[in-house]
Scaffold this active site. Sequence first.
Site, short mmCIF file in Angstrom:
data_model
loop_
_atom_site.label_atom_id
_atom_site.label_comp_id
_atom_site.label_asym_id
_atom_site.label_seq_id
_atom_site.Cartn_x
_atom_site.Cartn_y
_atom_site.Cartn_z
NE ARG A 68 -24.82 -43.74 -72.14
CZ ARG A 68 -24.41 -42.67 -72.80
NH1 ARG A 68 -23.15 -42.30 -72.72
NH2 ARG A 68 -25.25 -41.98 -73.54
CB ALA A 80 -28.90 -37.93 -75.52
CD GLU A 97 -25.49 -35.24 -80.25
OE1 GLU A 97 -25.37 -36.47 -80.47
OE2 GLU A 97 -24.50 -34.50 -80.07
CD GLU A 101 -26.32 -40.22 -80.17
OE1 GLU A 101 -27.45 -40.50 -79.71
OE2 GLU A 101 -25.34 -39.96 -79.45
CD GLU A 150 -21.47 -41.29 -80.51
OE1 GLU A 150 -20.65 -41.04 -81.43
OE2 GLU A 150 -22.15 -40.40 -79.97
#
Length: 203
Positions: A68, A80, A97, A101, A150
């Site tokens: 992040r 998320a 999601e 993910e 990701e």
Amino acid sequence: MKIEDTPETWDVVASKPRFSGYVIDVVTDSVKMPGDEVADRDYVVHPGAVAVLALDERQRVLMIRQYRHPARQLMWELPAGLRDVPGEPLVETAARELAEEAGYRAATWDTLLDLRTSPGMSDERIRVFLARDLTPIPEDENSFVAHYEEIGMPVEWVPLGDAVDKALMGMIHNSPAVAGILAAYAASAEGYARLRPADAPEA
């Protein structure tokens, strides 16, 4: 007074756009306050998001780690994503999601929490779902291609009690993750019987 958030709209006498980005906008509203004063309030306009606390039969939480940039941290989070498909039911967004993910499907879905992440500066809403009865998606059935942050995200299964400890010890900071972990732990005391259905309305 009844302890429950309720809808309320104060008069906006002017609104000025400040910034428009790929995901967010920033605006300044001039809001009529009590006593007929007017005050400017800057805030972020956000499309909203969903998060998924996926819990397996051993009461372990599925967590991913993602970079992040604003926080300059690799953060442990729940799967998320943005509410970026108009008209898509939130539980379907959450299922997408979870599949993309983490590579899992869930047969049982409940609404765990509804969050306003920072209501003094953003209109962002996040619905956190509890997903159970999980099955892995075979690699040849998952067509999702990871990009940017990701790429290479690790997936770890963390016992729910350990996740609570890590949240309380300041080792996990992502707000939907912390809130979801603590809510799931509290709800587990009653076997998740009091949770709202997956399609429960938002306030």
